[in-house]
Design a protein around this motif. Structure first.
Motif, short mmCIF file in Angstrom:
data_model
loop_
_atom_site.label_atom_id
_atom_site.label_comp_id
_atom_site.label_asym_id
_atom_site.label_seq_id
_atom_site.Cartn_x
_atom_site.Cartn_y
_atom_site.Cartn_z
N ALA A 1 21.10 -25.35 -11.79
CA ALA A 1 22.50 -24.95 -11.69
C ALA A 1 23.31 -25.98 -10.90
O ALA A 1 24.45 -26.28 -11.23
CB ALA A 1 22.62 -23.57 -11.05
N GLU B 1 23.69 -29.02 -13.18
CA GLU B 1 24.60 -28.69 -14.29
C GLU B 1 26.05 -28.58 -13.83
O GLU B 1 26.97 -28.82 -14.61
CB GLU B 1 24.17 -27.40 -14.97
CG GLU B 1 22.91 -27.56 -15.80
CD GLU B 1 22.38 -26.24 -16.32
OE1 GLU B 1 23.11 -25.23 -16.29
OE2 GLU B 1 21.21 -26.22 -16.75
N ALA B 2 26.26 -28.24 -12.56
CA ALA B 2 27.61 -28.14 -12.01
C ALA B 2 28.20 -29.52 -11.73
O ALA B 2 29.33 -29.63 -11.28
CB ALA B 2 27.62 -27.29 -10.74
N TRP C 1 32.73 -30.29 -5.95
CA TRP C 1 32.23 -29.10 -5.27
C TRP C 1 33.36 -28.15 -4.89
O TRP C 1 33.13 -26.99 -4.59
CB TRP C 1 31.44 -29.50 -4.02
CG TRP C 1 32.21 -30.39 -3.11
CD1 TRP C 1 32.18 -31.75 -3.07
CD2 TRP C 1 33.19 -29.99 -2.14
NE1 TRP C 1 33.07 -32.22 -2.13
CE2 TRP C 1 33.70 -31.17 -1.55
CE3 TRP C 1 33.68 -28.76 -1.72
CZ2 TRP C 1 34.66 -31.14 -0.56
CZ3 TRP C 1 34.65 -28.72 -0.74
CH2 TRP C 1 35.13 -29.90 -0.16
N PRO D 1 33.63 -23.10 -10.17
CA PRO D 1 32.24 -22.96 -10.66
C PRO D 1 31.23 -23.72 -9.80
O PRO D 1 30.18 -23.20 -9.45
CB PRO D 1 32.29 -23.55 -12.08
CG PRO D 1 33.72 -23.51 -12.48
CD PRO D 1 34.50 -23.66 -11.20
N ALA D 2 31.55 -24.95 -9.42
CA ALA D 2 30.64 -25.75 -8.60
C ALA D 2 30.56 -25.18 -7.18
O ALA D 2 29.49 -25.16 -6.58
CB ALA D 2 31.09 -27.20 -8.57
N VAL E 1 28.11 -22.32 -7.11
CA VAL E 1 26.72 -22.81 -7.16
C VAL E 1 26.31 -23.33 -5.78
O VAL E 1 25.22 -23.02 -5.29
CB VAL E 1 26.57 -23.91 -8.24
CG1 VAL E 1 25.25 -24.65 -8.10
CG2 VAL E 1 26.72 -23.32 -9.62
#
Length: 145
Positions: A35, A38-39, A74, A78-79, A82
């Motif tokens: 994850a 992928e982020a 980041w 979404p990031a 994660v």
């Protein structure tokens, strides 16, 4: 959109070797997390500053022991989710270890399993970062991405 660097300091006592080992472990956990990858995030050891003329460099090494850099977007939701999840899970394994996340002059410390108040502080830290993202990271209202 441009990538930005976030500094993570592993707080695992006063022994720089223990901090360095803990940071190396966290680096491995993050690097192997699908994850996280992928982020669009990556983690690495920080670049060491050049020691001053005549210095042996030991003080600089102790100062960065236990430090990682997370690079990527980041600060986008979404990031950020994660990253928050990965750091929270890692810290929950051992309540004696925490991590301090720093961006510029702002910092936040993750310890153990955060309670509701702590989660609200964590969310605000990342929301503030997304509000301050560099120009060009997101389309203006009404623009197409």
């Amino acid at each position: 959109m441009s990538a930005r660097e976030l500094t993570i300091m592993v707080n695992a006592g006063s022994d720089p070797r223990r901090r360095a080992r803990s940071a190396e472990e966290l680096l491995g956990v993050l690097s192997r997390d699908p994850a996280f990858v992928e982020a669009g995030l990556s983690a690495r050891e920080p670049r060491l500053p050049a020691p001053p003329d005549g210095a042996k460099g030991a003080a600089e090494l102790v100062g960065v022991a236990g430090t990682l850099a997370v690079v990527g977007k980041w600060y986008l939701p979404p990031a950020a989710e994660v990253l928050k999840s990965a750091l929270g899970a890692w810290c929950a394994r051992d309540r004696r270890i925490s991590v301090t996340v720093t961006e510029g002059d702002r910092s936040l410390t993750f310890t153990g399993s955060p309670g509701p108040e702590d989660r609200a502080l964590i969310d605000r830290f990342f929301e503030h970062a997304s509000e301050d993202r560099p120009t060009g990271d997101a389309p203006e209202a009404g623009e197409r991405p």
